[in-house]
Design a protein around this motif. Structure first.
Motif, PDB file in Angstrom:
ATOM      1  N   PHE A   1       0.810  -1.215   0.000  1.00 47.52           N
ATOM      2  CA  PHE A   1       0.000   0.000   0.000  1.00 47.52           C
ATOM      3  C   PHE A   1       0.844   1.266   0.000  1.00 47.52           C
ATOM      4  CE2 PHE A   1      -2.920  -3.324   1.237  1.00 47.52           C
ATOM      5  CZ  PHE A   1      -3.893  -3.114   0.282  1.00 47.52           C
ATOM      6  N   ALA A   2       2.076   1.199   0.507  1.00 55.16           N
ATOM      7  CA  ALA A   2       2.976   2.349   0.422  1.00 55.16           C
ATOM      8  C   ALA A   2       3.372   2.601  -1.039  1.00 55.16           C
ATOM      9  CB  ALA A   2       4.213   2.122   1.286  1.00 55.16           C
ATOM     10  N   VAL A   3       3.746   1.534  -1.755  1.00 58.96           N
ATOM     11  CA  VAL A   3       4.075   1.676  -3.178  1.00 58.96           C
ATOM     12  C   VAL A   3       2.856   2.162  -3.933  1.00 58.96           C
ATOM     13  CG1 VAL A   3       4.673   0.401  -5.282  1.00 58.96           C
ATOM     14  CG2 VAL A   3       5.935  -0.020  -3.172  1.00 58.96           C
ATOM     15  N   TRP A   4       1.699   1.573  -3.644  1.00 60.40           N
ATOM     16  CA  TRP A   4       0.463   1.999  -4.304  1.00 60.40           C
ATOM     17  C   TRP A   4       0.232   3.497  -4.101  1.00 60.40           C
ATOM     18  CZ3 TRP A   4      -3.746   4.115  -1.729  1.00 60.40           C
ATOM     19  CH2 TRP A   4      -4.819   4.458  -2.574  1.00 60.40           C
ATOM     20  N   ALA A   5       0.325   3.960  -2.863  1.00 61.35           N
ATOM     21  CA  ALA A   5       0.021   5.366  -2.567  1.00 61.35           C
ATOM     22  C   ALA A   5       0.946   6.318  -3.326  1.00 61.35           C
ATOM     23  CB  ALA A   5       0.120   5.614  -1.060  1.00 61.35           C
ATOM     24  N   VAL A   6       2.229   6.028  -3.335  1.00 57.13           N
ATOM     25  CA  VAL A   6       3.193   6.908  -4.001  1.00 57.13           C
ATOM     26  C   VAL A   6       2.980   6.905  -5.515  1.00 57.13           C
ATOM     27  CG1 VAL A   6       5.652   7.226  -4.520  1.00 57.13           C
ATOM     28  CG2 VAL A   6       4.920   6.739  -2.173  1.00 57.13           C
ATOM     29  N   VAL A   7       2.891   5.718  -6.102  1.00 56.73           N
ATOM     30  CA  VAL A   7       2.781   5.635  -7.568  1.00 56.73           C
ATOM     31  C   VAL A   7       1.408   6.124  -8.040  1.00 56.73           C
ATOM     32  CG1 VAL A   7       2.886   4.089  -9.568  1.00 56.73           C
ATOM     33  CG2 VAL A   7       4.498   3.792  -7.678  1.00 56.73           C
TER      34      VAL A   7
ATOM     35  N   ALA B   1      -0.499   8.376  -6.585  1.00 55.58           N
ATOM     36  CA  ALA B   1      -0.493   9.842  -6.479  1.00 55.58           C
ATOM     37  C   ALA B   1       0.304  10.460  -7.627  1.00 55.58           C
ATOM     38  CB  ALA B   1       0.087  10.272  -5.130  1.00 55.58           C
ATOM     39  N   LEU B   2       1.463   9.890  -7.931  1.00 57.52           N
ATOM     40  CA  LEU B   2       2.280  10.387  -9.040  1.00 57.52           C
ATOM     41  C   LEU B   2       1.512  10.294 -10.362  1.00 57.52           C
ATOM     42  CD1 LEU B   2       5.040  11.455 -10.010  1.00 57.52           C
ATOM     43  CD2 LEU B   2       5.749   9.053 -10.246  1.00 57.52           C
ATOM     44  N   ASP B   3       0.824   9.189 -10.576  1.00 62.16           N
ATOM     45  CA  ASP B   3       0.037   9.008 -11.795  1.00 62.16           C
ATOM     46  C   ASP B   3      -1.059  10.070 -11.899  1.00 62.16           C
ATOM     47  OD1 ASP B   3      -0.958   7.402 -14.159  1.00 62.16           O
ATOM     48  OD2 ASP B   3      -2.709   7.233 -12.829  1.00 62.16           O
ATOM     49  N   GLN B   4      -1.802  10.253 -10.838  1.00 59.32           N
ATOM     50  CA  GLN B   4      -2.920  11.191 -10.887  1.00 59.32           C
ATOM     51  C   GLN B   4      -2.448  12.640 -11.033  1.00 59.32           C
ATOM     52  OE1 GLN B   4      -6.344  10.179 -11.048  1.00 59.32           O
ATOM     53  NE2 GLN B   4      -5.075   8.411 -11.572  1.00 59.32           N
TER      54      GLN B   4
ATOM     55  N   GLY C   1      -0.988   0.814 -10.881  1.00 60.31           N
ATOM     56  CA  GLY C   1      -1.298   0.930 -12.306  1.00 60.31           C
ATOM     57  C   GLY C   1      -2.755   0.657 -12.598  1.00 60.31           C
ATOM     58  N   ALA C   2      -3.281  -0.398 -11.990  1.00 60.99           N
ATOM     59  CA  ALA C   2      -4.686  -0.749 -12.228  1.00 60.99           C
ATOM     60  C   ALA C   2      -5.624   0.337 -11.700  1.00 60.99           C
ATOM     61  CB  ALA C   2      -5.012  -2.095 -11.587  1.00 60.99           C
ATOM     62  N   THR C   3      -5.366   0.841 -10.494  1.00 56.95           N
ATOM     63  CA  THR C   3      -6.267   1.868  -9.941  1.00 56.95           C
ATOM     64  C   THR C   3      -6.086   3.209 -10.647  1.00 56.95           C
ATOM     65  OG1 THR C   3      -4.713   2.340  -8.142  1.00 56.95           O
ATOM     66  CG2 THR C   3      -6.536   0.830  -7.654  1.00 56.95           C
ATOM     67  N   GLY C   4      -4.872   3.491 -11.113  1.00 53.42           N
ATOM     68  CA  GLY C   4      -4.654   4.741 -11.843  1.00 53.42           C
ATOM     69  C   GLY C   4      -5.490   4.800 -13.109  1.00 53.42           C
ATOM     70  N   ASN C   5      -5.436   3.740 -13.901  1.00 58.54           N
ATOM     71  CA  ASN C   5      -6.220   3.732 -15.132  1.00 58.54           C
ATOM     72  C   ASN C   5      -7.706   3.495 -14.855  1.00 58.54           C
ATOM     73  OD1 ASN C   5      -4.080   4.368 -16.793  1.00 58.54           O
ATOM     74  ND2 ASN C   5      -3.561   2.246 -17.213  1.00 58.54           N
ATOM     75  N   LEU C   6      -8.023   2.742 -13.802  1.00 56.36           N
ATOM     76  CA  LEU C   6      -9.428   2.541 -13.430  1.00 56.36           C
ATOM     77  C   LEU C   6     -10.073   3.873 -13.038  1.00 56.36           C
ATOM     78  CD1 LEU C   6     -11.824   0.648 -12.893  1.00 56.36           C
ATOM     79  CD2 LEU C   6     -10.897   0.277 -10.586  1.00 56.36           C
TER      80      LEU C   6
ATOM     81  N   PRO D   1       4.345   3.268 -28.207  1.00 55.05           N
ATOM     82  CA  PRO D   1       3.057   3.948 -28.045  1.00 55.05           C
ATOM     83  C   PRO D   1       3.074   4.930 -26.864  1.00 55.05           C
ATOM     84  CG  PRO D   1       2.764   1.588 -28.288  1.00 55.05           C
ATOM     85  CD  PRO D   1       4.231   1.822 -28.102  1.00 55.05           C
ATOM     86  N   ILE D   2       2.175   5.870 -26.915  1.00 59.90           N
ATOM     87  CA  ILE D   2       2.041   6.860 -25.845  1.00 59.90           C
ATOM     88  C   ILE D   2       1.463   6.162 -24.620  1.00 59.90           C
ATOM     89  CG2 ILE D   2       0.999   9.071 -25.227  1.00 59.90           C
ATOM     90  CD1 ILE D   2       0.830   9.607 -28.304  1.00 59.90           C
ATOM     91  N   PHE D   3       1.994   6.508 -23.426  1.00 57.16           N
ATOM     92  CA  PHE D   3       1.600   5.833 -22.192  1.00 57.16           C
ATOM     93  C   PHE D   3       1.547   6.829 -21.045  1.00 57.16           C
ATOM     94  CE2 PHE D   3       6.158   5.733 -22.553  1.00 57.16           C
ATOM     95  CZ  PHE D   3       6.645   5.859 -21.262  1.00 57.16           C
ATOM     96  N   ASN D   4       1.315   6.329 -19.836  1.00 58.10           N
ATOM     97  CA  ASN D   4       1.273   7.166 -18.645  1.00 58.10           C
ATOM     98  C   ASN D   4       2.001   6.460 -17.496  1.00 58.10           C
ATOM     99  OD1 ASN D   4      -0.595   5.345 -17.354  1.00 58.10           O
ATOM    100  ND2 ASN D   4      -2.233   6.295 -18.528  1.00 58.10           N
ATOM    101  N   VAL D   5       2.028   7.067 -16.326  1.00 59.15           N
ATOM    102  CA  VAL D   5       2.724   6.494 -15.173  1.00 59.15           C
ATOM    103  C   VAL D   5       2.078   5.167 -14.760  1.00 59.15           C
ATOM    104  CG1 VAL D   5       3.302   6.865 -12.732  1.00 59.15           C
ATOM    105  CG2 VAL D   5       3.574   8.731 -14.374  1.00 59.15           C
TER     106      VAL D   5
END
Length: 181
Positions: A18-24, A26-29, A107-112, A137-141
């Motif tokens: 959940f620490a990795v999730w929170a940081v990545v 947030a960075l994605d959003q 990644g899954a929650t960012g795109n979701l 191809p064009i991508f995101n975090v």
């Protein structure tokens, strides 16, 4: 009870997931909000010469704009991945697995989040992509995070590392027969 009957408990690694999730996440959003606010769609802007450009698009499909008419299916798949990863995280004793699942969850929650909250509507939203490498191809975090997770999961699987941190031992047939004699 002896120590053999009651081995010391290893700490769970769920917090790392959940620490990795929170940081990545947030960075994605944050980067998506900045991309939408500061980039003009379909007009590439060099960032690091030709190596990395900002190129804002809205992707209704999967990776590489595949299956653009099935956005709702990718929404369901992403939601299933989130549920499975959260359930698996409760059984984690392996730090590498915790990190891999954290990247996958981010990644899954960012795109979701994009699919649920962005236009053209709930569960049909288009994902914001804005990073472009040459011949890619064009991508995101979030997409990059899913790729990092895939590599980590593949390495862990090849090395035989389980969610509990134990390693599968493999023996060569000849060694097994010699050891049993």
């Amino acid at each position: 009870m002896s120590d053999a009957e009651n081995p010391p408990q290893r700490p769970r690694r769920t917090l790392w997931t959940f620490a990795v999730w929170a940081v990545v996440y947030a960075l994605d959003q944050v980067t998506k909000v900045l991309a939408v606010a500061h980039l003009t769609p379909y007009e590439p802007e060099p960032f690091i010469g030709d190596l990395l450009q900002f190129h804002l698009i809205r992707n209704p499909g999967a990776a590489f704009s595949f299956a653009t008419g099935f956005t709702w299916i990718f929404t369901i798949l992403a939601a299933v991945v989130v549920v499975v990863v959260v359930r698996m995280s409760r059984k984690l004793f392996s730090l590498p697995w915790a990190l891999a699942l954290g990247f996958l969850l981010a990644g899954a929650t960012g795109n979701l989040t994009d699919r649920l909250l962005r236009q053209p509507g709930f569960a049909r939203g288009h994902v914001v992509d804005f990073l472009q490498l040459p011949n890619w191809p064009i991508f995101n975090v979030a997409d990059a995070s899913i790729c990092v997770a895939a590599v980590l999961i593949a390495v862990l699987a090849v090395r035989g590392v389980g969610l509990d941190g134990t390693r599968e031992t493999r023996t060569v047939k000849g060694e097994q027969e010699a050891g049993g004699a």
